[in-house]
Design a protein around this motif. Structure first.
Motif: not given
Length: 492
Positions: A369-387
């Motif tokens: 579950a922590t590995v999944v959350a870690s991946g989510t953290a990186m995705c959520y950080s990048a998505l707004p910057m892409l927009v």
């Protein structure tokens, strides 16, 4: 006299990210804080399980509808103003839930709480307008990670309340937190001068609201009503008709609610598609983890832990989101947000591979579950910057609102898929019907495949320097008064 005048903005900037981050965490808490209560609420409120489920559905619907609307309103009338409106409504909804056990009032209160979903895209837009360029990436990364932090913290907090106190305490706490954060916003955050003037598209707003209600209601209730029922099929058909009419209207008006010409560009469209997949993949982790470990030991795979312990399994993931936020910022600054999104998508997929093969002991479940959350953290950080890099500054709130909306739709679809899978593969234990272990394995496989789809979307996003990237106009001038004109407010 010059010293205090020049230091005040610095003090505000220093506290801007923590205050907006607190807003994001409080709003995200509302998404999961009621989940541990759902099994007991029919008895506590004198209603049925199907009626109680509306306490989740109402929050989902109101959040999905209000996020793009408040985002557009923020671009037009002021982002701080709309942020405070969302927090005031959250406070009112929390207070309503704290004061009653009537299921009808509770559902209305939860719908009001859902409006706070717009807080994160509004906060991201304020950070873009107010922070120096060098600090925008770190601020946006932290603001985005609050979505996962709040969701991870909400379950264990709610579990502790359920185990040790009256359930109304949870909503009293939410009311207090919302009022404290609202006060901090009023004191620390100043109104951004970056605006996108024009007439508010009322017809477009109503059309988008109707489309989202029809779509998300069908998706969230499809399992209960039956996917072939008249209610479900009728709502899906209505959603298709409405969205085509709404799209035609948006292309025709001069100041649309959503600029579809900009949104359809690959640099904007693909991050939104990725957000849909990321929202789905992340939410599968939240929905399955606590339920898996709380399954009775008699099932042969469950651990039989309490509601509080089940929620605590997600807490390390929330901690990792905080830890990875600055790392994601540096990675985005050095390699670009697309690279960071790709790494996050890979981690999401790896997390579900871990979950497929190690869902038998508590520590390995927490690890996956922590590995999944870690991946989510990186995705959520990048998505707004892409927009952000792909749209004009005056459309930031609306564009990030759409990106957040796509995550919400992904979560809604995930909820329906997980419910369908867990009811399709069952076993009987002591007269109780429980999901079989195979059901959770199917959920993890689906979530991993969806993470792979997010990676594919990421790889198709054009580079910032590529020919299809959209240039970002420079932000408006710093909104402080000119020395010769020390009047209040800033220049627009």
């Amino acid at each position: 006299m010059a010293g205090p005048a020049t230091s005040a903005p610095d003090v505000r900037q220093r506290f801007l990210v923590p205050v907006l981050g607190a807003c994001g965490i409080v709003s995200a808490l509302m998404q999961t804080v009621v989940v541990p209560l759902l099994p007991d609420l029919p008895e506590l409120t004198g209603s049925t399980a199907s009626t109680v489920s509306w306490m989740v559905t109402a929050t989902l619907l109101s959040g999905a509808v209000c996020t793009p609307l408040l985002g557009r309103a923020g671009d037009m009338f002021g982002k701080k103003r709309m942020l405070m409106v969302a927090m005031v409504v959250l406070s009112i909804g929390s207070l309503m839930c704290a004061l009653t056990s009537d299921i009808g009032v509770l559902i209305v209160g939860r719908a009001l709480q859902g409006m706070a979903t717009a807080v994160v895209p509004l906060g991201i837009s304020i950070l873009r307008d107010e922070l120096p360029p060098a600090r925008v990436g770190a601020g946006v990364a932290m603001m985005s990670s609050t979505l996962g932090i709040g969701a991870a913290v909400g379950l264990p907090v709610a579990g502790l309340v359920v185990d040790h106190a009256d359930w109304h305490v949870m909503f009293w706490g939410a009311t207090g937190l919302a009022l404290v954060v609202l006060t901090l916003v009023a004191v620390v955050v100043r109104e951004s001068p970056v605006r996108n003037p024009g007439r508010f598209d009322v017809v477009g707003s109503l059309g988008l609201a109707a489309f989202l209600v029809c779509l998300l209601l069908a998706v969230s209730k499809g399992t209960a009503w039956g996917w072939g029922s008249a209610h479900t099929l009728g709502l899906l058909a209505a959603a298709i008709v409405i969205v085509f009419g709404w799209g035609a209207h948006q292309l025709r008006v001069s100041t649309p609610l959503v600029d579809l010409r900009v949104t359809a560009r690959p640099a904007v469209l693909l991050p939104n598609i990725a957000a849909l997949f990321i929202g789905f993949s992340f939410y599968a982790n939240s929905l399955s983890t606590a339920q898996l470990v709380q399954t009775p030991k008699e099932s042969g795979y469950g651990l039989g832990v309490s509601v509080a312990v089940g929620g605590l399994c997600l807490l390390p993931g929330g901690v990792m989101m905080v830890v990875l936020s600055p790392i994601s910022t540096r990675l985005t600054a050095t390699r670009g947000p697309r690279f960071c999104l790709g790494i996050g998508s890979v981690l999401l997929g790896l997390g579900y591979i871990v979950r497929i093969f190690t869902s038998h002991e508590l520590w390995t479940i927490i690890l996956g579950a922590t590995v999944v959350a870690s991946g989510t953290a990186m995705c959520y950080s990048a998505l707004p910057m892409l927009v952000i890099r792909a749209i004009p500054a005056a459309q930031t709130a609306a564009a990030n609102g759409i990106n957040a909306l796509m995550r919400t739709i992904g979560q809604a679809v995930c909820s329906a898929v997980v419910a369908a899978v867990l009811t399709a593969y069952t076993m009987s234990v002591g007269g109780r019907v429980l999901p079989a272990l195979h059901a959770y394995m199917v959920v993890f496989v689906i979530a991993g495949v969806v993470a792979g789809c997010a990676l594919v979307a990421c790889l198709c996003i054009p580079d910032a320097a590529g020919p299809t990237a959209v240039a970002i106009p420079a932000p408006a001038a710093e909104p402080r008064p000119a020395p010769a004109k020390p009047g209040p407010g800033g220049r627009t």
